[in-house]
Design an enzyme around this catalytic site. Structure first.
Site, short mmCIF file in Angstrom:
data_model
loop_
_atom_site.label_atom_id
_atom_site.label_comp_id
_atom_site.label_asym_id
_atom_site.label_seq_id
_atom_site.Cartn_x
_atom_site.Cartn_y
_atom_site.Cartn_z
N GLY A 176 -5.25 5.81 16.56
CA GLY A 176 -5.01 6.72 16.00
C GLY A 176 -3.67 6.73 14.89
N LYS A 229 0.80 -1.03 0.19
CA LYS A 229 -0.03 0.12 -0.04
C LYS A 229 0.90 1.00 0.08
CE LYS A 229 -2.24 1.73 3.58
NZ LYS A 229 -3.35 2.28 4.47
#
Length: 328
Positions: free
Chosen positions: A227, A74
């Site tokens: 996060g 990715k």
């Protein structure tokens, strides 16, 4: 999707959203976490750099799932100013390769899949680690990803209420609308009140300082720290990490770019004390041991998660005859 016989598959964002739902993402990510713990899948070193332009972070996450025959990378990152352009802050594309030949087999949009696989990760942690009687879900953060997190989490326990805090309170009504849509009471609260009420807490911010302190968290809470993971990242008090039973997707990332990095640096936690969530999925670790234990899942976001959901998108698009094809 491991072979390329009719050209390169191209699966865009809209098609990914149409084909890959929360359950498909949950199953794909859970399977790859289990494979990682068995040694049948592994991530390669992450490259993540500040561009010195547009305040952006850019990098590569890659790996190989030998059990699932999925190989790829990715490429993308985080552009904090994208909201001004009507875009999500996270932008990425997944490249899948045929592990038998090395040929590029698919290009898959990564923005929606990143959101849904991140939500699947926290949902998996809730499914395996949260108390069965958890009733109040706490949300720290109300950005784009938070709605995905809330929807996925709500399917894992019989929650009755959502309590939420965000550094920009004007963003909370969007999250409140999601809670209302799925039939949950919603209350905007202070950080300390959130800790006092919540049985499960999801943090989904880009903070570099603690938003939750150890003394605010009640016994038996499960936290999923989801996060943005990078050097310096911090969403909760390092002493809270040290006091909790810590689980993660990948230990190496947890202690270097994840929520455990600060506790690891000061020596209050060691890598050996952190358990891969795949070990719990496989039944090799008991997970939660009591109703008073604080459990914490450090979701660092491994490349294999992206490859797993992208592979599902490519396969479903190919089977339905919906993907575009191109020749290199």
């Amino acid at each position: 999707m491991t072979t390329q016989t009719d050209g390169l598959l191209i699966v865009g964002e809209e098609l990914c959203e149409k084909l890959v739902g929360r359950q498909q993402a949950f199953d794909a990510v859970q399977d790859v976490f289990a494979a990682m713990a068995r040694g049948g899948a592994w991530n390669f070193p992450v490259i993540r750099e500040a561009l010195g332009y547009a305040d952006a972070l850019y990098g590569f996450k890659s790996g190989f799932d030998r059990d699932g025959k999925v190989l790829g990378v990715k490429s993308g990152g985080y552009w904090p100013g994208n909201a001004e352009h009507g875009l999500t802050n996270h932008q990425s594309t997944v490249f899948l390769f045929d592990p038998d030949t090395g040929r590029l087999s698919a290009l898959v949009g990564g923005n929606y899949l990143t959101a849904v696989r991140t939500a699947a990760s926290s949902a998996i942690s809730i499914a395996h680690l949260a108390r069965k009687d958890a009733k109040v879900l706490g949300m720290v953060g109300a950005g784009h990803q938070s709605a995905f997190q809330l929807r996925a989490a709500a399917e894992q326990r019989d929650f009755e209420k959502v309590v939420a805090w965000n550094p920009h309170p004007d963003m909370l009504p969007r999250l409140a609308a999601v809670a209302d849509e799925i039939g949950l009471e919603f209350e905007a609260v202070s950080q300390q009140e959130l800790g006092a009420q919540a049985d499960v807490i999801i943090t989904i911010t880009s903070a570099f300082e603690p938003l939750l302190l150890k003394d605010w968290i009640k016994p038996g809470t499960h936290l999923a720290c989801m996060g943005t993971d990078t050097k310096g990242k911090m969403e909760v008090d390092p002493s809270l990490v040290a006091a909790a039973s810590v689980f993660t997707d990948e230990v190496a990332q947890s202690v270097t770019i994840g929520e455990a990095q600060h506790a690891a640096t000061d020596g209050s936690i060691t890598a050996e004390a952190i358990t891969p969530i795949g070990a719990v999925i496989n039944g090799d670790h008991s997970g939660r041991t009591s109703d008073t234990e604080i459990t914490l899942f450090d979701g660092t976001g491994v490349g294999l998660q992206d490859l797993a959901v992208a592979s599902v998108a490519a396969r479903l698009a190919d089977e339905a005859g919906l993907a575009q094809r191109a020749t290199l």
